[in-house]
Design a protein around this motif. Structure first.
Motif, PDB file in Angstrom:
ATOM      1  N   ALA A   6       0.815  -1.219   0.000  1.00 39.82           N
ATOM      2  CA  ALA A   6       0.000   0.000   0.000  1.00 39.82           C
ATOM      3  C   ALA A   6       0.854   1.278   0.000  1.00 39.82           C
ATOM      4  N   ARG A   7       2.182   1.145   0.059  1.00 38.96           N
ATOM      5  CA  ARG A   7       3.082   2.304   0.074  1.00 38.96           C
ATOM      6  C   ARG A   7       3.442   2.711  -1.346  1.00 38.96           C
ATOM      7  N   THR A   8       3.625   4.005  -1.547  1.00 35.89           N
ATOM      8  CA  THR A   8       4.072   4.512  -2.846  1.00 35.89           C
ATOM      9  C   THR A   8       5.592   4.422  -2.929  1.00 35.89           C
ATOM     10  N   ALA A   9       6.119   4.507  -4.131  1.00 31.82           N
ATOM     11  CA  ALA A   9       7.577   4.498  -4.320  1.00 31.82           C
ATOM     12  C   ALA A   9       8.211   5.666  -3.574  1.00 31.82           C
ATOM     13  N   GLU A  10       7.539   6.818  -3.572  1.00 33.88           N
ATOM     14  CA  GLU A  10       8.059   7.989  -2.860  1.00 33.88           C
ATOM     15  C   GLU A  10       8.143   7.727  -1.357  1.00 33.88           C
ATOM     16  N   GLU A  11       7.120   7.091  -0.807  1.00 32.81           N
ATOM     17  CA  GLU A  11       7.137   6.767   0.626  1.00 32.81           C
ATOM     18  C   GLU A  11       8.285   5.826   0.956  1.00 32.81           C
TER      19      GLU A  11
ATOM     20  N   ASP B 143      11.077   5.590  -0.399  1.00 37.21           N
ATOM     21  CA  ASP B 143      12.388   6.217  -0.570  1.00 37.21           C
ATOM     22  C   ASP B 143      12.904   6.856   0.708  1.00 37.21           C
TER      23      ASP B 143
END
Length: 179
Positions: A41-46, A48
Protein backbone atom coordinates in the motif's frame (compact mmCIF):
# COMPACT_ATOMS: atom_id res chain seq x y z
CA UNK A 1 8.01 -4.59 33.22
CA UNK A 2 7.91 -6.56 29.99
CA UNK A 3 9.66 -9.89 29.59
CA UNK A 4 11.19 -8.33 26.46
CA UNK A 5 12.93 -5.49 28.34
CA UNK A 6 12.42 -1.99 29.68
CA UNK A 7 9.15 -0.30 28.77
CA UNK A 8 9.70 3.35 27.88
CA UNK A 9 7.04 5.94 28.52
CA UNK A 10 6.73 9.14 26.51
CA UNK A 11 9.04 11.85 27.91
CA UNK A 12 8.63 14.50 25.19
CA UNK A 13 6.59 17.71 25.15
CA UNK A 14 3.16 17.46 26.79
CA UNK A 15 1.39 19.26 23.92
CA UNK A 16 2.44 16.46 21.55
CA UNK A 17 0.96 13.60 23.57
CA UNK A 18 -2.15 15.71 24.25
CA UNK A 19 -2.74 15.89 20.48
CA UNK A 20 -2.54 12.11 19.95
CA UNK A 21 -5.72 10.55 18.63
CA UNK A 22 -6.41 6.87 18.04
CA UNK A 23 -6.59 7.48 14.27
CA UNK A 24 -2.91 8.49 14.36
CA UNK A 25 -1.64 5.10 15.53
CA UNK A 26 0.82 3.09 13.51
CA UNK A 27 0.05 -0.08 11.60
CA UNK A 28 0.79 -3.20 13.64
CA UNK A 29 3.02 -5.69 11.82
CA UNK A 30 2.86 -9.11 13.49
CA UNK A 31 3.64 -11.36 10.52
CA UNK A 32 5.31 -11.39 7.12
CA UNK A 33 1.81 -11.24 5.58
CA UNK A 34 1.04 -8.09 7.60
CA UNK A 35 4.22 -6.47 6.28
CA UNK A 36 3.48 -7.57 2.70
CA UNK A 37 0.02 -5.95 2.89
CA UNK A 38 1.44 -2.78 4.47
CA UNK A 39 4.34 -2.37 2.01
CA UNK A 40 2.08 -3.03 -1.01
CA UNK A 41 0.00 0.00 0.00
CA UNK A 42 3.08 2.30 0.07
CA UNK A 43 4.07 4.51 -2.85
CA UNK A 44 7.58 4.50 -4.32
CA UNK A 45 8.06 7.99 -2.86
CA UNK A 46 7.14 6.77 0.63
CA UNK A 47 9.54 3.85 0.35
CA UNK A 48 12.39 6.22 -0.57
CA UNK A 49 12.51 7.63 2.95
CA UNK A 50 12.55 6.14 6.45
CA UNK A 51 9.45 5.38 8.49
CA UNK A 52 8.65 5.97 12.14
CA UNK A 53 8.55 2.74 14.15
CA UNK A 54 7.80 1.62 17.67
CA UNK A 55 7.78 -1.81 19.26
CA UNK A 56 4.71 -2.17 21.45
CA UNK A 57 4.95 -3.67 24.92
CA UNK A 58 3.13 -6.71 23.56
CA UNK A 59 6.04 -7.23 21.13
CA UNK A 60 4.96 -6.33 17.58
CA UNK A 61 6.42 -3.69 15.28
CA UNK A 62 4.26 -0.67 14.45
CA UNK A 63 4.99 1.50 11.41
CA UNK A 64 3.88 5.01 10.47
CA UNK A 65 5.00 7.73 8.04
CA UNK A 66 8.34 9.34 8.92
CA UNK A 67 6.87 12.67 9.91
CA UNK A 68 4.61 10.97 12.45
CA UNK A 69 5.29 11.36 16.15
CA UNK A 70 6.45 8.17 17.84
CA UNK A 71 3.89 8.67 20.60
CA UNK A 72 1.13 8.80 17.96
CA UNK A 73 2.46 5.62 16.32
CA UNK A 74 2.25 3.99 19.77
CA UNK A 75 -1.25 5.40 20.50
CA UNK A 76 0.23 7.14 23.54
CA UNK A 77 1.32 3.84 25.12
CA UNK A 78 4.67 2.72 26.52
CA UNK A 79 7.03 1.06 24.07
CA UNK A 80 9.96 -1.36 24.11
CA UNK A 81 11.78 0.76 21.52
CA UNK A 82 11.22 3.53 18.99
CA UNK A 83 13.10 5.09 16.11
CA UNK A 84 13.35 5.34 12.34
CA UNK A 85 13.59 2.48 9.83
CA UNK A 86 14.02 2.08 6.08
CA UNK A 87 13.63 -0.94 3.81
CA UNK A 88 14.81 -2.28 0.46
CA UNK A 89 14.13 -5.41 -1.56
CA UNK A 90 16.77 -7.95 -2.41
CA UNK A 91 15.97 -11.00 -4.50
CA UNK A 92 12.26 -10.39 -3.90
CA UNK A 93 12.67 -10.27 -0.11
CA UNK A 94 12.22 -7.17 2.07
CA UNK A 95 15.16 -6.24 4.27
CA UNK A 96 15.80 -3.51 6.81
CA UNK A 97 18.28 -1.11 5.24
CA UNK A 98 18.87 1.34 8.08
CA UNK A 99 17.44 1.53 11.58
CA UNK A 100 18.00 3.82 14.55
CA UNK A 101 16.65 4.41 18.03
CA UNK A 102 16.23 8.10 17.20
CA UNK A 103 13.12 9.13 19.11
CA UNK A 104 13.30 12.25 21.23
CA UNK A 105 9.81 11.46 22.53
CA UNK A 106 10.81 8.14 24.12
CA UNK A 107 14.65 8.40 24.20
CA UNK A 108 15.11 4.62 24.19
CA UNK A 109 18.42 3.11 25.23
CA UNK A 110 20.51 1.28 22.64
CA UNK A 111 19.85 -1.85 24.72
CA UNK A 112 16.31 -1.79 23.31
CA UNK A 113 17.71 -3.45 20.16
CA UNK A 114 16.83 -6.96 21.38
CA UNK A 115 13.09 -6.11 21.39
CA UNK A 116 13.43 -4.60 17.91
CA UNK A 117 15.24 -7.68 16.57
CA UNK A 118 12.49 -9.94 17.97
CA UNK A 119 9.76 -7.81 16.37
CA UNK A 120 11.57 -7.81 13.00
CA UNK A 121 12.11 -11.58 13.20
CA UNK A 122 8.41 -12.06 13.99
CA UNK A 123 7.55 -9.95 10.92
CA UNK A 124 9.84 -12.06 8.73
CA UNK A 125 12.17 -9.15 7.93
CA UNK A 126 15.90 -9.60 7.43
CA UNK A 127 17.80 -7.01 9.44
CA UNK A 128 21.24 -5.95 10.66
CA UNK A 129 22.62 -7.24 13.97
CA UNK A 130 22.21 -3.90 15.73
CA UNK A 131 21.02 -0.33 15.16
CA UNK A 132 22.82 1.03 12.09
CA UNK A 133 22.76 4.42 13.83
CA UNK A 134 22.66 4.34 17.63
CA UNK A 135 21.62 7.41 19.59
CA UNK A 136 22.75 7.69 23.24
CA UNK A 137 20.23 9.63 25.34
CA UNK A 138 20.86 10.91 28.86
CA UNK A 139 19.07 13.26 31.26
CA UNK A 140 21.27 15.79 33.00
CA UNK A 141 21.12 15.26 36.79
CA UNK A 142 21.83 18.97 37.30
CA UNK A 143 19.45 20.80 34.93
CA UNK A 144 17.16 17.81 34.05
CA UNK A 145 17.39 18.47 30.29
CA UNK A 146 17.48 15.56 27.84
CA UNK A 147 20.74 15.25 25.91
CA UNK A 148 22.06 13.30 22.95
CA UNK A 149 25.59 12.14 23.72
CA UNK A 150 27.82 12.74 20.72
CA UNK A 151 31.21 11.15 20.11
CA UNK A 152 31.28 9.66 23.62
CA UNK A 153 31.29 13.13 25.23
CA UNK A 154 29.10 12.67 28.33
CA UNK A 155 28.65 16.38 29.14
CA UNK A 156 25.36 18.29 29.20
CA UNK A 157 25.05 20.70 26.27
CA UNK A 158 22.86 22.98 28.41
CA UNK A 159 24.86 23.36 31.65
CA UNK A 160 28.21 21.52 31.12
CA UNK A 161 27.52 19.04 33.95
CA UNK A 162 28.77 15.48 33.61
CA UNK A 163 26.19 13.02 32.29
CA UNK A 164 25.84 9.50 33.70
CA UNK A 165 27.20 6.57 31.68
CA UNK A 166 24.03 4.55 32.31
CA UNK A 167 20.64 5.36 30.71
CA UNK A 168 18.65 7.62 33.06
CA UNK A 169 16.15 9.55 30.94
CA UNK A 170 13.05 8.37 32.81
CA UNK A 171 13.25 7.29 36.42
CA UNK A 172 9.72 5.85 36.06
CA UNK A 173 10.60 3.48 33.22
CA UNK A 174 10.19 -0.23 33.78
CA UNK A 175 13.79 -1.42 34.02
CA UNK A 176 14.60 -5.14 34.07
CA UNK A 177 18.07 -4.33 35.51
CA UNK A 178 16.83 -2.20 38.39
CA UNK A 179 17.46 1.49 39.08
Amino acid sequence: MSALGRAYRYVGPHHVIAAVQSADSGTTIRTAADFADWVAARTAEELDEPFTFVVGTDGPLRLAPRRSEHVACASGDRVLSAGEISFYTEAGRWTVNEISNQSTGYCPDVASWSAVAQALDQAGLDHPDCFTHSVVFRRCPTCQEHNIVREGHFVCVFCDADLPRRWNVDSNADDPDGP
